[in-house]
Design an enzyme around this catalytic site. Sequence first.
Site, short mmCIF file in Angstrom:
data_model
loop_
_atom_site.label_atom_id
_atom_site.label_comp_id
_atom_site.label_asym_id
_atom_site.label_seq_id
_atom_site.Cartn_x
_atom_site.Cartn_y
_atom_site.Cartn_z
N CYS A 77 52.37 29.44 41.08
CA CYS A 77 52.97 29.76 39.77
C CYS A 77 54.38 29.16 39.67
CB CYS A 77 52.94 31.26 39.52
SG CYS A 77 53.21 31.69 37.78
N HIS B 196 47.18 32.76 40.30
CA HIS B 196 47.57 33.68 41.37
C HIS B 196 46.35 33.98 42.25
CE1 HIS B 196 51.70 34.78 40.20
NE2 HIS B 196 51.29 34.47 38.99
N GLU C 298 46.23 35.64 44.93
CA GLU C 298 46.36 36.91 45.65
C GLU C 298 45.83 38.11 44.88
OE1 GLU C 298 50.29 36.41 43.39
OE2 GLU C 298 48.74 35.15 44.29
#
Length: 509
Positions: A79, A167, A169
Site C-alpha cells: 500500500c 493488503h 494481511e
Amino acid sequence: MQEKILILDFGSQYTQLIGRKIRELNVYCEIHPYNNYPEIDESVKGVVLSGSPFSVRDADAPKPNLSAIKGKIPILGVCYGAQYLAHFYGGEVAPSDTREYGRAHLGFIESECILFNNVALHSQVWMSHGDTIVTLPKNYKVIASTEDVDYAAYKIDDEKTWAIQCHPEVYHTTEGRQLLENFVSEICGCQQNWTPDSFVETTVNELKQKLGDDKVVLGLSGGVDSSVAGVLLNRAIGENLTCIFVDNGLLRKDEFEEVLKSYENMGLNVIGVDAKQKFWDDLKGIKDPEQKRKIIGRNFIEVFDVEAHKIKDVKWLAQGTIYPDVIESISVNGPSATIKSHHNVGGLPEKMNLKIVEPLRLLFKDEVRRVGKAMNIKQELLGRHPFPGPGLGIRILGDVTPEKVRMLQEADAVFVNGLKDWGLYDNVWQAGVMLLPVQSVGVMGDERTYESTVALRAVASTDGMTADWVHLPYDFLAKMSNEIINKVRGINRVVYDISSKPPATIEWE
C-alpha cells in the site's frame, strides 16, 4: 543467528497484522519505526514496507532511508510502501478517480512472477487507499492489475523489490497468506523454522547465559503472560526465581487460593501476600476511575517492594511484557494517546534498582499461549480470559467497598462458571460482570426491594484492540439472570451489554 524479516512501520493500523501473519508462517519478524530500524545484517532476509495513514503527497509524508536495503535485499512494499517506491523513484501517485477501498479481484497476473505463485486469477484482494499509482518509473514492471487499478502490483526489473497496493494481511484478501509465504520463503529464502518449541529452547538458553546464578523476582497475576514467563524462567534458573502473587482484594471469587494451588503444582516458588485490607482502606470513598487505577498501581508497587526486599541478593525484576507493549512504546507516532492508565509494574525498576528481564517481549498474545502449550502448561490456565490489572476495582463503578466486592465476586462466579458449564467459555475472549452505581425497584416474594444492578459483558476479539459483543443464547442469559438474582444478596436486576469496541471499551472504567 535467528533469521528475520523486518517490517518498517509507517503508522498503519494493519502493521501488527502483517507481523502476525508472517509469524504464522514460522518466520520470525520484527516491527520497527521506519525512521529507527536496526542495522541490516546477515540475519535480515527481507524487508516489508507497511501501509500508512499518510499520503505520499503530504508535506510531512514518512520518507525512510532505504540506502542499506533497496537493491541489496528483498523488499515487499504494501500500500503506502508500494506508492512510496513508485512516487519517489521517478513515478507518480495522485488522488484516485475511482473508489479503491474494499474488495477487488485480480484481472491480470504476470504468469512468471514468483510473488504470485499459486495465486489464482480473479482472486479477491482488499484495497484501502485514496491515492493510486498513475505512472511507474521506467525500470518497473506491472505484475498484477484489477478492474480499477492498473498498477495493483509491480516489480523493479533489476532488483528483488516487489510492491502491491492491496493488503495481503487481512482476511478479505483470500490468498494473502500464499502471497506472503511466496515472499518470505521463495524470495527471501527463510527456512520457516521459528516454532514455539524452538522459541522455548532458544529463550531458556539465552536466560541461562544472561542471568547466570543471579536471583530474579517476578510478580505473578494468575494470567497467561506472567505464568508463561514464570515457567520459562523456572526452566532456566530454577530455585533462583521467586514469584510474588498479591491478593489486592479485587480478584475473582476464591482466585487467590486457587491460583496459588495451581502454581504449586507447576513447581514454581510462589509467595502469596494477603493485602486486601490495605487496598480497600486506600480506595475508600474514591469514585474517579483514573484515581482508582493509580491507587491500585501504587499499592501494588509498595506491597511488592516490601516482599521483594525480604529476598536476599535479588538482582533482576522479571516482567510479562509482550510484543504489542513493546511496539506501542516505540510507535512511529510516539506512544498512543492515553485512554486510561495501564496497570503494570512500570514504577518498580527505578524504585527497586533492579535490572529488567522480559522473556516474552518478542511474542504476541496468541504466541504466548502456543509457547505455554509447548511447555505443557495446563489449558485451564492458558485458556483463561484476560483480566484487568486493577481487577474488580474497575468493574465496580463508583467507590469500592468490601460489600460491593462480595456482591460482584458472587455474580461474576455465577456468570463465568455458567459459561464453562454451557460450553461457551472458549468461544468468548473476555467475560465479566460490572456492578453499576444504580439501584432499582424489584419484587421478591411479597416484598418490595431496592437493590443493585449488574451488567454482564462478553466480547469476541483476537488482541483486545477491537472487540464485538458475543451473541449469547437467550436461554443462557435468562438462566444467568435468574441465578444471580436468586443467589446474590443485594442484586435484583441484570442487563447485558451489547456495545462493541470501538466506540465502547471492553471494561466500563
